[in-house]
Design a protein around this motif. Structure first.
Motif: not given
Lengths: 152, 138
Positions: A26-27, A32-35, A56-58, A90-92
């Motif tokens: 967990v981070r 680089g998150d989409i939000m 679907h995220s860290m 990791m969106w970016q």
């Protein structure tokens, strides 16, 4: 005899806590998150976080049974798979076409009521999206896709 | 009396088949279709169109019997898609070609002639990549 069986089960359960797959990391800081990298309203951000981010995220928030094997193993497998499919943190790192593919997938799973999974909603009532909320997420994904296409 | 008539028929037949031959040698012809929301063009070279028609449309067209494959994708929809959706769909096609997961094993057991040859996969991949590059403006 029953005492021995119960004792055996307790020992087995204790052993299980120290073996099996490792917990997905967990981070909390994900630049680089989409939000963080797109212009997304707080309302949408809140909905997506509540319904999608655990898998679907860290930024997974583990429930109590996420610390008890063997239930936790099932959970870990789900999270690993979910992050492989789409990881909002990791969106970016995604290129343009993968972003567009992900945004299309989001629209489809919302339209088909495939996500969030029923089993997840049973344990997380806050993830139980109404039809209007799903429609909001679909519209957001569609508009975001147009922006991605135009390099915004 | 009948002889000149047959000679004429044979001359015509030879003329048209020769035209076909020249057309094939002249390189791939393209069918251009305007995308719904842009001025970009979705082009199908004849060889690509041939592969899609012979090996994909049986399951991925509006009148296909299999509901699952029909819902998953219909080639005819590509030309009506918005550019963003078209990219998403072509990316999926690219993945499928990379994995070699289409046509599905079950289908190939029944109709082995539907299997894509290496050359066909390569042609489709090249077409998908060049279309993606064009649509994405890269």
């Amino acid at each position: 005899m029953i005492k021995k069986i119960v004792l055996g089960l307790i020992v087995a359960m204790l052993v299980l806590q120290f073996v099996g797959p490792s917990r997905p990391t967990v981070r909390s800081e994900n630049p680089g998150d989409i939000m963080r990298t797109t212009e997304t309203s707080l309302e949408i951000s809140g909905l997506v976080r509540a319904a999608c981010y655990d898998c679907h995220s860290m930024e997974t928030k583990y429930p109590w049974y996420g610390y008890v094997a063997p239930a936790s193993w099932y959970l870990f497998e789900h999270i690993e798979h979910g992050r492989e499919e789409l990881n909002f943190s990791m969106w970016q790192e995604l290129d343009k076409r993968k972003k567009l593919k992900a945004l299309k997938d989001i629209q489809e799973v919302m339209e088909d009521n495939e996500m969030p999974l029923d089993a997840y909603v049973d344990m997380h009532p806050e993830a139980d999206l109404t039809d209007d909320q799903k429609e909001m997420i679909i519209t957001w994904a569609r508009e975001l896709a147009k922006g991605v296409l135009k390099n915004q | 009396m009948k002889k000149p008539f047959f000679t004429l028929v044979i001359v015509f037949a030879l003329f048209f088949s020769a035209q076909d031959l020249f057309a094939q040698k002249a390189g791939p012809e393209k069918t251009k279709v305007v995308l719904a929301d842009s001025t970009q063009l979705l082009s199908y070279p004849m060889d690509v169109m041939g592969i899609i028609t012979n090996k994909c449309l049986g399951c991925h067209s509006p009148d296909a019997r299999n509901e699952k494959s029909r819902d998953a994708m219909q080639w005819i929809q590509l030309q009506r898609m918005e550019a963003a959706d078209l990219v998403a769909m072509l990316d999926e096609v690219s993945e499928v070609l990379e994995e070699g997961s289409m046509p599905p094993e079950k289908m190939l057991e029944k109709y082995p002639q539907l299997a894509l040859t290496d050359e066909e996969v390569s042609l489709l991949k090249t077409w998908v990549e060049s279309t993606l590059t064009e649509v994405l403006g890269e």
